[in-house]
Write an enzyme that holds these catalytic residues in place. Structure first.
Site, mmCIF file in Angstrom:
data_model
loop_
_atom_site.group_PDB
_atom_site.id
_atom_site.type_symbol
_atom_site.label_atom_id
_atom_site.label_comp_id
_atom_site.label_asym_id
_atom_site.label_seq_id
_atom_site.Cartn_x
_atom_site.Cartn_y
_atom_site.Cartn_z
ATOM 1 N N SER A 149 0.815 -1.220 0.000
ATOM 2 C CA SER A 149 0.000 0.000 0.000
ATOM 3 C C SER A 149 0.845 1.265 0.000
ATOM 4 O O SER A 149 1.900 1.336 0.632
ATOM 5 C CB SER A 149 -0.873 -0.004 1.257
ATOM 6 O OG SER A 149 -1.428 1.265 1.477
ATOM 7 N N GLU A 151 0.133 3.656 1.717
ATOM 8 C CA GLU A 151 0.176 4.084 3.119
ATOM 9 C C GLU A 151 1.565 3.851 3.731
ATOM 10 O O GLU A 151 1.928 4.482 4.710
ATOM 11 C CB GLU A 151 -0.867 3.317 3.941
ATOM 12 C CG GLU A 151 -2.268 3.853 3.842
ATOM 13 C CD GLU A 151 -2.419 5.229 4.466
ATOM 14 O OE1 GLU A 151 -2.220 5.360 5.674
ATOM 15 O OE2 GLU A 151 -2.737 6.178 3.727
ATOM 16 N N TYR A 172 -1.849 -0.012 10.741
ATOM 17 C CA TYR A 172 -2.083 -0.670 9.446
ATOM 18 C C TYR A 172 -0.859 -0.495 8.543
ATOM 19 O O TYR A 172 -0.352 -1.475 7.968
ATOM 20 C CB TYR A 172 -3.330 -0.063 8.770
ATOM 21 C CG TYR A 172 -3.458 -0.417 7.308
ATOM 22 C CD1 TYR A 172 -3.984 -1.646 6.910
ATOM 23 C CD2 TYR A 172 -3.049 0.477 6.310
ATOM 24 C CE1 TYR A 172 -4.102 -1.976 5.555
ATOM 25 C CE2 TYR A 172 -3.164 0.159 4.964
ATOM 26 C CZ TYR A 172 -3.690 -1.068 4.588
ATOM 27 O OH TYR A 172 -3.798 -1.392 3.252
ATOM 28 N N ARG A 207 -16.492 -0.356 -3.432
ATOM 29 C CA ARG A 207 -15.654 0.063 -2.311
ATOM 30 C C ARG A 207 -16.451 -0.056 -1.009
ATOM 31 O O ARG A 207 -17.652 0.247 -0.972
ATOM 32 C CB ARG A 207 -15.251 1.521 -2.552
ATOM 33 C CG ARG A 207 -14.289 2.110 -1.545
ATOM 34 C CD ARG A 207 -13.007 1.362 -1.491
ATOM 35 N NE ARG A 207 -11.849 2.227 -1.310
ATOM 36 C CZ ARG A 207 -10.748 1.842 -0.661
ATOM 37 N NH1 ARG A 207 -10.667 0.632 -0.130
ATOM 38 N NH2 ARG A 207 -9.723 2.648 -0.578
ATOM 39 N N ARG A 240 -5.159 12.408 -2.067
ATOM 40 C CA ARG A 240 -4.913 11.010 -2.446
ATOM 41 C C ARG A 240 -4.832 10.857 -3.956
ATOM 42 O O ARG A 240 -5.470 11.593 -4.705
ATOM 43 C CB ARG A 240 -6.039 10.103 -1.914
ATOM 44 C CG ARG A 240 -6.080 9.945 -0.402
ATOM 45 C CD ARG A 240 -4.914 9.112 0.116
ATOM 46 N NE ARG A 240 -4.967 8.891 1.555
ATOM 47 C CZ ARG A 240 -4.485 9.736 2.467
ATOM 48 N NH1 ARG A 240 -3.913 10.869 2.095
ATOM 49 N NH2 ARG A 240 -4.559 9.435 3.756
#
Ligand code: NDP
Ligand code: GDR
Length: 360
Positions: A149, A151, A172, A207, A240
């Protein structure tokens, strides 16, 4: 819908066999469609739940009694249960393993950090170890995909590519960093064909409803038909790099078709704030988001990731991958589908079959 029997592949044809964890999730459903369209037999591991969790697969499912046509098969397992992973590998004998399963919500990972690490980090290690021992015992070659990811880049400023340092900002993200390095380690230590896809945010009408894009389009549809008035959100300034999930699962498959295993960033190379997502989506239905959105501090995170924007040059050059759906098209696709869903809900509410409650 899951199989109760040990009905592994049982296939003696030349079909490729894929094993997908997280098959009931957004990406799992798109990847399954893609693999079936390419002639694969697809086995999905699903976890036991008190409610059915297979809604995203209903349109693909064929009763296993119809053996010739049922090319997607589901089996109970869990990334927290190593024995179940090894057992299904031995039964199914896949050519390719896609590890998509995760507790994938960043904000929730602050609430259940221990469980998140167990599934996301140690779960990936359990599956890698199951693949390693299965290949060692059987001599079979198995290719492995790890769902990494953006992230993981967290606080490191954009543009982010494969060589950008990781600076995770949540349990996460830290767990995904561990899973990334476990994957690299199994490649280097055991010669496993193991790839990390470092995917930036990707969305779709499938989603989960508590991710910000779908939360917005779901609420917008309901606001438009009069079932809801307010939408409560957190930080609107986060930016994002949002792409379409259908495009991104193609990149996963492409990675496993290469001669050499490697790691790839997958992104649109465009970044937009949550506020811009609101402007485009509400504007598309002729509404002003400022009339409906309220800020609720509950949705702010203890540490935020401010700005993600990928550099996908390597995936473009080596894989020949590129996204087909851009930001505006993605937003409109999601709004169109959620408006239709809201209209159907309205019929049920008007007929007294359902309450007009707001979404959580
Ligand atoms: P979802 O949250 O939609 O799906 C997650 C899947 O994992 C579901 O099938 C879920 O099952 C399953 N799962 C959760 N916990 C376990 C467990 N303990 N054992 C077995 N299965 C479990 O995620 P996405 O489809 O959006 O993402 C797929 C993967 O890609 C995830 O690993 C995610 O972290 C990663 N990722 C996603 C990005 C995105 O923008 N979508 C970007 C980058 C990475 P159930 O249906 O029962 O809940
Ligand atoms: P993200 O997605 O954390 O990027 O992780 P999410 O949609 O949850 O948040 C994106 C940004 O929007 C801000 N935000 C809100 N988010 C949610 N969920 N709810 C709100 O009400 C809200 N208001 C503002 C957030 O603070 C954040 O900045 C997703 C997941 O799919 C991960 O699994 C994946 O790894 C990454 O994308 C890439």
């Amino acid at each position: 819908m899951a199989s109760e029997n040990n009905n592994g592949s049982g296939s003696d044809s030349a079909r490729k066999i894929a094993l997908v964890t997280g098959i009931t999730g957004q990406d799992g459903s798109y990847l399954t469609e893609l693999l079936l369209s390419k002639g694969y037999e697809v086995h999905g591991l699903i976890r036991r739940s008190s409610n059915f969790n297979t809604q995203r697969l209903n349109h693909i499912y064929v009763d296993p009694h119809n053996a010739d046509k049922a090319l997607m098969k589901l089996h109970y397992a869990d990334l927290t249960d190593a024995s179940s992973l090894r057992r299904w590998l031995d039964v199914i004998k896949p050519d390719e393993v896609y590890n998509l399963a995760a507790q994938s919500h960043v904000a929730v990972s602050f609430e259940i950090p221990d469980y998140t690490a167990d599934v996301v980090a140690t779960g990936a290690l359990r599956l890698l170890e199951a693949v390693r021992s299965h290949t060692a015992d059987t001599g079979r070659a198995v290719k492995y995909y790890q769902a990494g990811s953006s992230e993981m880049f967290g606080a490191t400023p954009p543009p982010q590519c494969e060589t950008t340092p990781f600076h995770p900002r949540s349990p996460y993200a830290a767990s995904k960093v561990a899973a990334h390095w476990y994957t690299v380690n199994y490649r280097e230590a055991y010669g496993l064909f193991a790839c990390n896809g470092i995917l930036f945010n990707h969305e779709s009408p499938r989603r989960g409803e508590n991710f910000v894009t779908r939360k917005i389009t779901r609420a917008l549809g309901r606001i438009k038909v009069g079932l809801q008035r307010k939408l409560f959100l957190g930080n609107l300034q986060a930016s994002r790099d949002w792409g379409f999930a259908g495009d991104y699962v193609e990149a996963m498959w492409m990675m496993l078709q290469q001669e050499e295993a490697d790691d790839y960033v997958v992104a649109t190379e465009e970044s937009h704030t949550v506020e811009e997502f609101l402007e485009v989506s509400f504007g598309y239905l002729g509404l002003n988001w400022k009339d409906h959105v309220e800020i609720d501090k509950r949705y702010f995170r203890p540490a935020e990731v401010d700005n993600l924007k990928g550099d996908a040059s390597k995936a473009k050059e080596v894989l020949g991958w590129k996204p087909k759906v851009g930001f505006e098209k993605l937003v409109k696709m999601m709004v169109d589908e959620d408006l239709e869903l809201a209209k159907r809900e309205k019929v049920l509410v008007d007929a007294g079959y359902m309450d007009a409650q707001q979404q959580p």
